[in-house]
Scaffold this active site. Structure first.
Site, PDB file in Angstrom:
ATOM      1  N   SER A 107       0.801  -1.227   0.000  1.00 53.16           N
ATOM      2  CA  SER A 107       0.000   0.000   0.000  1.00 53.16           C
ATOM      3  C   SER A 107       0.832   1.275   0.000  1.00 53.16           C
ATOM      4  O   SER A 107       0.345   2.318  -0.404  1.00 53.16           O
ATOM      5  CB  SER A 107      -0.940  -0.004   1.194  1.00 53.16           C
ATOM      6  N   HIS A 125      -6.106  -4.268  -1.475  1.00 53.75           N
ATOM      7  CA  HIS A 125      -5.919  -3.091  -2.338  1.00 53.75           C
ATOM      8  C   HIS A 125      -6.058  -3.438  -3.818  1.00 53.75           C
ATOM      9  O   HIS A 125      -5.516  -2.729  -4.674  1.00 53.75           O
ATOM     10  CB  HIS A 125      -4.544  -2.453  -2.107  1.00 53.75           C
ATOM     11  N   LYS A 149     -12.698  -1.179   0.956  1.00 52.08           N
ATOM     12  CA  LYS A 149     -11.948  -0.318   0.035  1.00 52.08           C
ATOM     13  C   LYS A 149     -12.765  -0.168  -1.260  1.00 52.08           C
ATOM     14  O   LYS A 149     -13.732   0.568  -1.269  1.00 52.08           O
ATOM     15  CB  LYS A 149     -10.538  -0.880  -0.166  1.00 52.08           C
TER      16      LYS A 149
HETATM   17  C1  LIG Z   1      -6.975  -2.308   4.426  1.00 53.38           C
HETATM   18  C2  LIG Z   1      -6.296  -3.605   4.585  1.00 53.38           C
HETATM   19  C3  LIG Z   1      -6.706  -4.507   5.577  1.00 53.38           C
HETATM   20  C4  LIG Z   1      -7.752  -4.174   6.607  1.00 53.38           C
HETATM   21  O1  LIG Z   1      -9.020  -4.279   6.083  1.00 53.38           O
HETATM   22  P1  LIG Z   1     -10.266  -3.957   7.034  1.00 53.38           P
HETATM   23  O2  LIG Z   1     -11.394  -4.667   6.402  1.00 53.38           O
HETATM   24  O3  LIG Z   1     -10.404  -2.476   7.051  1.00 53.38           O
HETATM   25  O4  LIG Z   1      -9.923  -4.507   8.378  1.00 53.38           O
HETATM   26  C5  LIG Z   1      -6.088  -5.742   5.620  1.00 53.38           C
HETATM   27  N1  LIG Z   1      -5.102  -6.064   4.755  1.00 53.38           N
HETATM   28  C6  LIG Z   1      -4.676  -5.212   3.812  1.00 53.38           C
HETATM   29  C7  LIG Z   1      -3.595  -5.623   2.874  1.00 53.38           C
HETATM   30  C8  LIG Z   1      -5.249  -3.953   3.700  1.00 53.38           C
HETATM   31  O5  LIG Z   1      -4.817  -3.102   2.775  1.00 53.38           O
END
Ligand SMILES: *Cc1c(COP(=O)(O)O)cnc(C)c1O
Length: 404
Positions: free
Chosen positions: A193, A221, A252
């Protein structure tokens, strides 16, 4: 009793302030979108263009999702007041699990309240002291924590470095008095990220085959927009059928509310329903979120338009910023890091951008390596070409303002 602790915590908070790493939240008073009204706590917000949400497909305020959520509120109520296995499973939950499996071409899927919980659930039931978990050094915090919850022997390889991954795989052979690890799994984010770089999944799958290891990809992502149908980085690399487990988030690209999943081999998902602690001991996803996520998957599966708009914006932004002489990390993802090196400089540019009506976030050590401070720009299908050009112009003006 609390007095001593209060003093210690006050000092700790002051230290964070002094280090310049104290996180101030901006308060938003509109739906999440390309334009939001946001301001510092306690002050009036201003309308700004938003370039720091994970709202890749612009679905966070999409009318289809809102309509589905409202209908579910009317027909299925607000909350489940139960975990799944007691009395918290609605037909909608099963429908979403089926739909995710179909979308990812997997055997089965299990829902969680978040991907953080999915990653917290997936390792402990499968991997014990005789086993090996090999994790990319830049994996998400929730993978790191989830792996810690298991008793497996942990290995770490340098980010996306297949040579180092091979070396770690070789070292698992020493386990169990030289008999080798009983089970071995390679764990990686699909997209990292802070850089927008993709994990080299083709090479990872080759090594997994060679060493008889499983592969888990956290595609948070990427799910919904990477790959020809949006099925994520494995689809992008043509290795979907070689991935044993996916984890991912609905928070996301797929509407951005909340919820996560583990998807993949049927027996593993079945075991997680029996033994995954965040599944057994945390509440079911709210019906309105489940229904809206179903609508999000319908939109994503039914059309490539949103994906095309997202990548058009990402390409346009990368091209225009390069023309204006900014240093970017190369790539194709909608995460575009604009590199400044110096932490204070990146922070000042982000502040200057906000004064010019463009909301972006600067990242510096310890979130990224020292001397690699950056502003991470995230494009969305919701941005117009004019929005993208306005962001570029704000970068140009902010660079000039800060240098004077
Ligand atoms: C955003 C993210 C998470 C967390 O996701 P949530 O559903 O908000 O807990 C986990 N792993 C990765 C790689 C992320 O980018």
């Amino acid at each position: 009793m609390y007095t001593d602790l209060k003093d210690q915590l006050t000092a700790e908070l002051a230290q964070i302030q002094e280090a310049g790493t104290f996180k101030h939240e901006r308060v938003i008073s509109t739906p999440q979108s390309n334009r939001i009204t946001a301001g510092p706590l306690g002050r009036d917000g201003a309308e700004v263009l938003n370039f720091c949400a994970n709202n890749y497909l612009g679905l966070a305020d999409h009318p289809d999702l809102l309509a589905a959520a409202k209908q579910a509120l009317d027909e299925r109520g607000f909350g489940m007041a139960s975990v799944r296995f007691i009395c918290g499973t609605q037909d909608l939950h099963l429908e979403l699990e089926k739909k995710v499996s179909a979308f990812l071409s997997t055997e089965d899927t299990i829902l969680f309240s978040s991907c953080f919980d999915a990653n917290g659930a997936v390792f402990a039931p499968l991997f014990g002291p005789k086993d090996a978990i090999i994790s990319d050094a830049l994996n998400h915090a929730s993978l790191i924590d989830g792996i810690r919850l298991s008793k497996a022997v942990r290995y770490r390889y340098r980010n996306a470095d297949l040579e180092d991954l091979r070396a770690q795989l070789e070292s698992t052979r020493a386990q169990n008095d030289g008999a080798g690890a009983r089970r071995t799994i390679i764990v990686t984010d699909g997209v990292f990220s802070m850089d927008g770089y993709l994990a080299p999944l083709d090479g990872i799958c080759d090594l997994a085959d060679e060493f008889g290891a499983l592969v888990l990809v956290d595609d948070s992502h990427a799910v919904g927009f990477m790959g020809a149908t949006g099925a994520g980085t494995p689809e992008h690399f043509g290795v979907s059928d070689r991935i044993d487990l996916y984890t991912g988030t609905f928070g996301k690209a797929l509407g951005g509310a909340s919820g996560g999943y583990v998807s993949g081999r049927g027996e593993i998902v079945a075991l997680l329903r029996q033994t995954g602690r965040p599944y057994l001991f945390s509440n079911s996803l709210a019906p309105s979120i489940v229904a809206a996520t179903l609508a999000a998957l319908d939109l994503v599966a039914g059309s490539a338009d949103l994906r095309a708009a997202l990548f058009r914006n990402a390409e346009l932004f990368r091209r225009r910023m390069t023309e204006e002489g900014f240093e970017l990390l190369e790539g194709e993802h909608a995460i575009v890091p604009v590199m400044f090196g110096d932490a204070a400089l990146a922070g000042r540019i982000a502040d200057a951008m906000l004064e010019r009506g463009v909301f972006v976030t600067a990242f510096s050590y310890p979130v990224v390596p020292r001397g690699k401070a950056r502003i991470r720009v995230q494009l969305s299908a919701a941005h117009t070409e004019e929005d993208v050009e306005a962001a570029v112009q704000a970068f140009v003006a902010s660079r000039a303002a800060v240098q004077n």
